[in-house]
Design a protein around this motif. Structure first.
Motif: not given
Length: 713
Positions: A507, A523, A537, A539-540, A543-547, A587
């Motif tokens: 990131l 998480y 932030e 982050f999951n 899934e490599l995504e920001t919740m 989350n």
């Protein structure tokens, strides 16, 4: 003193209590000016025992019978043995001599500073084998009166009625599966249930002046420890917090539990009269359940100041590092060129000697096994390389060693399951003017403990933070330049590559300088503390995504609850404004915020490990929808209840408003005649349509300026 007396005296002195902030009053350290502590009676009963009787004297029998020529030698041997256990008072050893034969009588009396030291000496030296013919028989001096009064005829002991003990795990059976947290603000210490459904904490226990410094949960959440002038105390119970045991250690400053909660370590340091001298340190190890002191350690702060993540008064804390696991079998202390490993069966050194390791500066136990990692820096101006080694305890056999060259510094990070050890190595460049960082990754559970070397894509990046995923195979690294470094994720095991470390992703340009993994993994919170003003932030990593992204301005602390469902962020009193804490969902949803003046501390109550096997947990995760139906229905009921409560609240406010308006209308009507009489019979209450509206225009000069305008040619 009665409250009325205090108020009267304040009035006499001209003191306005409303202008006095009592919370801001701090007494000088070590002084109470006659003000009794809320917990002054904690050790009252014990103190009476310490001040009377002969509880600090032991009788050592089965000594050699020697003539006067060997008296001093025998006395010296006995002193040497017992000075290792406690402090013998001056002239505190008396060995009787037969006046006729001038021979010793085979026993002696030894007086210690405290009954605890005497009891400890009795337990540790009874049965001590001086030689083949002399095995010590040790008794307390006070026991002789009891033994002399034993009746000649045997009497059966009286049966005592069974009294059930406190259920110390009752809190784990909460029907709502909530977790507890403790906070300290001002003089108060409070324990709450985190009721996220109600979006509010539910009080469990509150007590002012419960501790004189801080509180601490035991590692499995069974006890809450408080600190006092007289020592430490632990609390717990089924429905409230009952004092279970106390541990005498005057002016204790720090405490630490063993991982399995069997032992409590207490620390006290005393400032020297000469500023050039080192502080005096005393450390005691107690049995948590019985309160018995198992061993104490004394010395200067310099003797306890090598290694360790933190320190106080010059000494590193914790001084003793406990081996992994719940059996609490070993603990170690780092000294200059020495690692001392003790076993808790006798609280003595393994093999009766310490490990000699020249120039060792840090040690760290595996969280699950009796494996000790150690770091030794370069020696001889770089001619002898630095090294990281793994040593098995109690055999002291070296399992693995890695030599490291051009090393500036090393930091060791164990993964929570003890499967991996990451060593961050800072190395000098060829010019020796700068450093760069990389990792040595040990696979502890694999054959021969293979080691991998990991370098960042840009090896000149500064490593700001590192954190293993709990119970997992991944780790996160913050690296690069402030104020926007990068965050990279790696895995020690992937489906495509089970034996090599793999990069999962990076990131770019994040406002983060700290990493906080959920206790269950998956998480992570990328946090920007201090200079970043509380950027968050959620982050999951799967899934490599920001919740979610959020901010808790000036946040100083972040702590996940033990289940990984909720996380608390706090602003402690290091900042003067916005003191208090905020509870978030995993989350990133803000659930509720509590403001507390003079907010000092927040700590979630730990949970013991689950009894479920890994396979059972995996099965539950796969069938989560089936199990979650019950809780979803409960959540819906709570949501409807909250909605109904909100409607009732709004209805009550509206009714209150209408009632207030009617009261004023009624009062207005009652005073109508009074208003009319004040105006000589004129009616002052006129309806709006009886007014005549007129518009009036007027002009007003605000300012006058004079400006010369030149005509163009």
């Amino acid at each position: 003193m009665e409250v009325l007396d205090i108020d009267a005296r304040a009035a006499k002195l001209g003191i306005d209590w409303s202008q006095v902030n009592l919370d801001s009053i701090q007494l000088p350290p070590g002084q109470d000016f006659g003000i009794e502590s809320d917990d002054e009676a904690v050790y009252h009963d014990d103190q009476s025992e310490f001040d009377t009787g002969f509880g600090n004297i032991i009788v050592v029998d089965h000594l050699p019978v020697v003539p006067m020529e060997k008296f001093e030698k025998l006395e010296g041997v006995v002193k040497k043995i017992y000075n290792q256990i406690g402090v013998i008072k001056e002239n505190g050893l008396w060995m009787p001599v037969d006046p006729d034969t001038k021979m010793t009588l085979g026993y002696c009396f030894i007086e210690f500073n405290s009954p605890q030291e005497a009891q400890n000496a009795k337990e540790k030296s009874h049965g001590y084998k001086l030689d083949k013919s002399h095995i010590f028989a040790v008794n307390m001096f006070d026991d002789f009166d009891r033994l002399m009064n034993v009746k000649e005829e045997w009497e059966p002991p009286q049966a005592r009625p069974y009294v059930p003990g406190e259920n110390l795990q009752k809190w784990l059976t909460d029907e709502k599966a909530r977790d507890q947290l403790v906070i300290r603000s001002g003089p108060d210490t409070e324990v709450f249930w985190n009721d996220a459904r109600q979006k509010n904490p539910e009080p469990v226990h509150k007590r002012p002046y419960w501790t004189e410094s801080y509180v601490q949960w035991s590692p499995l959440g069974t006890y809450l420890v408080t600190l006092h002038k007289q020592g430490a105390a632990v609390w717990g119970g089924a429905d409230t917090f009952t004092r279970l045991m106390r541990y005498q250690h005057s002016m204790v400053k720090l405490v630490d539990f063993s991982p399995g909660e069997k032992y409590l370590v207490t620390y006290h340091s005393q400032e020297p009269s000469n500023p050039r001298d080192a502080s005096k340190v005393e450390i005691k190890v107690f049995d948590v359940r019985t309160g018995r002191m198992m061993r104490d350690f004394k010395g200067s702060a310099d003797e306890f100041s090598i290694g360790g993540p933190g320190g106080v008064a010059g000494a590193s804390w914790p001084v003793f590092r406990w081996a992994g696991g719940k059996d609490d079998k070993y603990f170690a202390k780092l000294s200059k060129n020495t690692i001392s490993v003790y076993e808790t069966e006798t609280f003595s050194l393994i093999d009766k000697k310490s490990m000699k390791v020249d120039n060792v500066v840090d040690i760290c136990w595996s969280p699950t096994d009796s494996i000790l990692s150690l770091f030794v820096p370069e020696q001889g101006g770089g001619n002898q390389p630095a090294k990281v080694a793994l040593v098995s305890i109690p055999s002291k056999v070296e399992l693995r060693q890695k030599n490291l060259f051009s090393v500036s510094d090393c930091k060791m990070y164990w993964q929570s399951s003890g499967e991996y050890l990451a060593v961050k190595v800072d190395r000098y460049t060829k010019t020796k003017k700068s450093t760069y960082s990389g990792f040595e990754l040990f696979r502890i559970k694999e054959r021969d403990i293979p080691i991998e070397v990991l370098e960042l894509d840009n090896k000149n990046d500064k490593i700001i933070a590192f954190a293993w995923e709990p119970k997992g195979h991944r780790f996160a690294v913050i690296h690069g330049d402030q104020p926007r470094p990068d965050v990279s994720f790696y895995s020690m095991k992937t489906a495509q590559n089970t034996g090599r470390v793999s990069k999962l992703g990076t990131l770019k340009a994040k406002q983060a300088n700290a990493l906080f993994w959920s206790p269950t993994g998956k998480y992570i919170i990328l946090a920007g503390l201090k200079g970043f003003n509380g950027q968050l932030e959620f982050f999951n990593v799967d899934e490599l995504e920001t919740m979610a992204t959020a901010e808790h301005f000036m946040a100083t602390d972040i702590e996940w609850d033990p289940t990984g469902r909720y996380v608390a962020t706090a602003v402690t009193s290091v900042h003067e404004m916005e003191n208090g804490f905020t509870i978030w969902s995993f989350n990133g949803n803000l659930l509720y915020r509590i403001l507390k003046d003079h907010f000092f501390q927040l700590a979630w109550r730990p949970r013991p490990p689950s009894f479920l096997t890994a396979e059972k947990e995996e099965e539950i995760a796969k069938n989560l929808k089936k199990y979650s139906k019950k809780y979803e229905a409960e959540d819906q009921d709570v949501s409807l209840l909250l909605s109904e409560q909100d409607r009732e609240k709004r209805k009550a406010l509206n009714e209150e408003w209408e009632k207030w308006v009617m009261q004023w209308k009624s009062l207005h009507e009652e005073e109508k005649l009074a208003r009319q009489s004040l105006r000589d019979g004129e009616v002052s209450d006129v309806e709006e349509d009886e007014y005549e509206a007129k518009e009036v225009e007027f002009e007003d000069v605000i300012d006058v300026t004079e400006e010369i305008v030149q005509e163009s040619m």
